[in-house]
Scaffold this motif. Structure first.
Motif, PDB file in Angstrom:
ATOM      1  N   ASP A   7       0.832  -1.204   0.000  1.00 22.99           N
ATOM      2  CA  ASP A   7       0.000   0.000   0.000  1.00 22.99           C
ATOM      3  C   ASP A   7       0.868   1.255   0.000  1.00 22.99           C
ATOM      4  N   VAL A   8       0.425   2.264  -0.714  1.00 23.21           N
ATOM      5  CA  VAL A   8       1.128   3.552  -0.801  1.00 23.21           C
ATOM      6  C   VAL A   8       0.292   4.604  -0.088  1.00 23.21           C
ATOM      7  N   HIS A   9       0.898   5.290   0.869  1.00 27.09           N
ATOM      8  CA  HIS A   9       0.174   6.262   1.683  1.00 27.09           C
ATOM      9  C   HIS A   9       0.876   7.619   1.671  1.00 27.09           C
ATOM     10  N   LYS A  10       0.071   8.651   1.899  1.00 26.07           N
ATOM     11  CA  LYS A  10       0.604   9.986   2.166  1.00 26.07           C
ATOM     12  C   LYS A  10      -0.164  10.557   3.343  1.00 26.07           C
ATOM     13  N   ASP A 113       7.551 -12.408   5.243  1.00 22.01           N
ATOM     14  CA  ASP A 113       6.858 -12.704   6.502  1.00 22.01           C
ATOM     15  C   ASP A 113       7.068 -11.619   7.550  1.00 22.01           C
ATOM     16  N   VAL A 114       8.137 -10.833   7.429  1.00 20.32           N
ATOM     17  CA  VAL A 114       8.424  -9.753   8.381  1.00 20.32           C
ATOM     18  C   VAL A 114       8.540  -8.464   7.576  1.00 20.32           C
ATOM     19  N   TYR A 115       7.391  -7.889   7.249  1.00 19.86           N
ATOM     20  CA  TYR A 115       7.362  -6.772   6.312  1.00 19.86           C
ATOM     21  C   TYR A 115       6.071  -6.001   6.530  1.00 19.86           C
ATOM     22  N   ASP A 116       6.133  -4.684   6.468  1.00 14.86           N
ATOM     23  CA  ASP A 116       4.951  -3.853   6.703  1.00 14.86           C
ATOM     24  C   ASP A 116       4.005  -3.769   5.515  1.00 14.86           C
ATOM     25  N   TYR A 117       4.519  -3.999   4.309  1.00 14.63           N
ATOM     26  CA  TYR A 117       3.715  -3.836   3.095  1.00 14.63           C
ATOM     27  C   TYR A 117       3.188  -2.407   2.979  1.00 14.63           C
ATOM     28  N   LYS A 118       4.032  -1.433   3.342  1.00  7.63           N
ATOM     29  CA  LYS A 118       3.632  -0.023   3.264  1.00  7.63           C
ATOM     30  C   LYS A 118       4.792   0.830   2.764  1.00  7.63           C
ATOM     31  N   PHE A 119       4.496   1.669   1.780  1.00  7.39           N
ATOM     32  CA  PHE A 119       5.375   2.770   1.387  1.00  7.39           C
ATOM     33  C   PHE A 119       4.652   4.044   1.784  1.00  7.39           C
ATOM     34  N   ALA A 120       5.319   4.938   2.517  1.00  6.64           N
ATOM     35  CA  ALA A 120       4.598   6.083   3.080  1.00  6.64           C
ATOM     36  C   ALA A 120       5.378   7.374   2.984  1.00  6.64           C
ATOM     37  N   VAL A 121       4.646   8.436   2.721  1.00  4.86           N
ATOM     38  CA  VAL A 121       5.110   9.807   2.948  1.00  4.86           C
ATOM     39  C   VAL A 121       4.537  10.251   4.277  1.00  4.86           C
ATOM     40  N   LYS A 122       5.403  10.733   5.164  1.00  5.25           N
ATOM     41  CA  LYS A 122       4.958  11.268   6.447  1.00  5.25           C
ATOM     42  C   LYS A 122       5.347  12.736   6.513  1.00  5.25           C
ATOM     43  N   ASN A 123       4.336  13.582   6.702  1.00 10.31           N
ATOM     44  CA  ASN A 123       4.538  15.029   6.682  1.00 10.31           C
ATOM     45  C   ASN A 123       3.903  15.623   7.936  1.00 10.31           C
ATOM     46  N   SER A 124       4.725  15.973   8.920  1.00 20.96           N
ATOM     47  CA  SER A 124       4.223  16.556  10.164  1.00 20.96           C
ATOM     48  C   SER A 124       4.994  17.830  10.470  1.00 20.96           C
ATOM     49  N   GLU A 125       4.466  18.627  11.384  1.00 27.29           N
ATOM     50  CA  GLU A 125       5.090  19.910  11.697  1.00 27.29           C
ATOM     51  C   GLU A 125       6.383  19.754  12.497  1.00 27.29           C
ATOM     52  N   ALA A 127       8.798  17.363  12.322  1.00 27.78           N
ATOM     53  CA  ALA A 127       9.889  16.599  11.723  1.00 27.78           C
ATOM     54  C   ALA A 127       9.954  16.934  10.244  1.00 27.78           C
ATOM     55  N   TYR A 128      11.104  16.682   9.620  1.00 23.39           N
ATOM     56  CA  TYR A 128      11.186  16.850   8.181  1.00 23.39           C
ATOM     57  C   TYR A 128      10.306  15.811   7.500  1.00 23.39           C
ATOM     58  N   SER A 129       9.715  16.166   6.383  1.00 26.55           N
ATOM     59  CA  SER A 129       8.891  15.232   5.630  1.00 26.55           C
ATOM     60  C   SER A 129       9.778  14.167   5.003  1.00 26.55           C
ATOM     61  N   THR A 130       9.309  12.910   5.049  1.00 28.26           N
ATOM     62  CA  THR A 130      10.108  11.790   4.571  1.00 28.26           C
ATOM     63  C   THR A 130       9.251  10.847   3.734  1.00 28.26           C
ATOM     64  N   CYS A 131       9.919   9.980   2.986  1.00 31.15           N
ATOM     65  CA  CYS A 131       9.237   8.875   2.334  1.00 31.15           C
ATOM     66  C   CYS A 131      10.131   7.650   2.362  1.00 31.15           C
ATOM     67  N   PHE A 312       7.956  10.002  -8.507  1.00 28.45           N
ATOM     68  CA  PHE A 312       7.416  11.320  -8.168  1.00 28.45           C
ATOM     69  C   PHE A 312       8.537  12.259  -7.778  1.00 28.45           C
ATOM     70  N   SER A 313       8.268  13.551  -7.897  1.00 28.66           N
ATOM     71  CA  SER A 313       9.212  14.587  -7.518  1.00 28.66           C
ATOM     72  C   SER A 313       9.266  14.733  -6.007  1.00 28.66           C
ATOM     73  N   LEU A 314      10.410  15.150  -5.495  1.00 32.00           N
ATOM     74  CA  LEU A 314      10.561  15.333  -4.060  1.00 32.00           C
ATOM     75  C   LEU A 314       9.582  16.376  -3.525  1.00 32.00           C
ATOM     76  N   ASP A 315       9.111  17.272  -4.390  1.00 30.03           N
ATOM     77  CA  ASP A 315       8.147  18.287  -3.959  1.00 30.03           C
ATOM     78  C   ASP A 315       6.858  17.669  -3.433  1.00 30.03           C
ATOM     79  N   ARG A 316       6.557  16.433  -3.836  1.00 29.67           N
ATOM     80  CA  ARG A 316       5.336  15.768  -3.380  1.00 29.67           C
ATOM     81  C   ARG A 316       5.366  15.491  -1.873  1.00 29.67           C
ATOM     82  N   LEU A 317       6.556  15.536  -1.252  1.00 26.11           N
ATOM     83  CA  LEU A 317       6.614  15.286   0.184  1.00 26.11           C
ATOM     84  C   LEU A 317       5.910  16.372   0.975  1.00 26.11           C
ATOM     85  N   THR A 318       5.937  17.591   0.466  1.00 28.40           N
ATOM     86  CA  THR A 318       5.426  18.719   1.252  1.00 28.40           C
ATOM     87  C   THR A 318       4.235  19.436   0.616  1.00 28.40           C
TER      88      THR A 318
END
Length: 340
Positions: A7-10, A113-125, A127-131, A312-318
């Motif tokens: 799953d891909v999340h933002k 068997d030991v894997y989250d099955y997630k790719f995520a962008v996390k954008n909070s006030e 911390a720096y935004s990451t993926c 995607f472009s890094l600009d999508r993080l923010t």
């Protein structure tokens, strides 16, 4: 062949709410807790670990609280499951990377068997935004942040494992709090390392390095044009495992493979070219490929034998734009591998 879907999340929210959102899709909480319990120890020193997080990455405490509340856990229980601190030993894993002044590209090799099955962008006030691909929700296998700092981890050894943070949480803290290689080096020197891992890093200023991290000391190996990294130390070789056939073989392939991001992406994602492994039952199968182009500011990633590539472009993080895909689909095909 078995379907392999990530799953891909933002998520753009407070760290607490991001914590809650990560587990909203969990329908069988009892089974999930059994799984988490199998990977952790009830003897975790949560007070000491919390003190370290307060010093280095206090926002992660809020994310852990959100995860815990979503599962109706106390903070102590949530810390045990999601902090990445003082965990039991896990099995050996692979991972290969190239870092140049233009790009970082890597394969993550382990078991589904030991894997989250997630790719995520996390954008909070706070911390720096990451993926990147998440581990136990809070950790990261690798990734890049809004400043273009990229990092990937590589298992070396856990025979002398001590109390400290696992590599996946260290990777997350680096991306959340560091703008460039020098800040990352300072943090990697300051954090307590639970086990021996390599970290491959690069930033937008053209600085690249391999960090050899162990519970006893940290060594910095800087590169000028390119560095390659697998699963053994070059400087602290006394920590290496005795049987290292695969890690040296993959390093030789990497050193002959200095091409463009697109060409390298094909080498990393294609079975039979020396870097894609399929020994999943023995915890040595390629699960995903992640790359970042420092000049183009482009993220490019794909799961095992997937038909679609997420770019995607890094600009999508923010910014407010959603990511181009909501899922990454591939498949797992077991074949005779070449484990260490």
């Amino acid at each position: 062949m078995e379907p392999f879907i990530v799953d891909v999340h933002k998520w753009t929210d407070t760290n607490y709410e991001i914590g809650r959102k990560q587990l909203q899709s969990i329908t069988d909480k009892s089974s999930y807790l059994v799984f988490l319990n199998s990977l952790t120890s009830s003897e975790v020193d949560w007070e000491e670990g919390t003190s370290l997080l307060e010093n280095f990455a206090p926002h992660l405490i809020e994310e852990i609280k959100g995860l815990g509340d979503q599962l109706n856990l106390s903070y102590q229980e949530a810390f045990r499951y999601f902090s990445g601190y003082d965990l039991p030993k896990l099995g050996a894993l692979g991972c290969s990377s190239i870092v140049t002044t233009e790009m970082l590209i890597r394969n993550y090799d382990f078991s589904p068997d030991v894997y989250d099955y997630k790719f995520a962008v996390k954008n909070s006030e706070n911390a720096y935004s990451t993926c990147g691909y998440t581990v136990h929700c809070t950790g990261l296998h690798e990734g890049v942040n809004e400043h273009g700092l990229a990092i990937a981890l590589h298992f070396v050894n856990n025979h002398n494992q001590q109390k400290g943070f696992m590599s996946t949480m260290i990777t997350r803290m680096v991306l959340d709090t560091c703008k460039n290689l020098e800040e990352a080096v300072d943090l990697l020197k300051a954090l307590p390392h639970a086990a021996c891992y390599n970290y491959s890093l690069g930033d937008t200023n053209g600085n690249i390095a391999i960090i050899e991290g162990s519970p006893e000391r940290v060594v910095i190996r800087r590169g000028q044009q390119a560095v390659t990294c697998t699963n053994h130390f070059l400087e602290m070789n006394e920590y290496n495992r005795k049987i290292e056939t695969s890690t040296h073989k993959r390093k030789s392939v990497l050193e002959e493979s200095l091409h463009s991001q697109d060409d390298l992406f094909d080498i990393f994602t294609t079975p039979g070219k020396g870097l894609f492994y399929q020994d999943y039952k023995d915890f040595f199968g390629t699960l995903h490929t992640f790359s970042y182009d420092f000049n183009l500011r482009r993220v490019k990633t794909k799961v095992a034998q997937g038909d679609e590539t997420l770019e995607f472009s890094l600009d999508r993080l923010t910014n407010d734009e959603p990511l181009p895909l909501s899922k990454l689909k591939g498949y797992i095909e077991e074949r005779e591998g070449a484990k260490e």
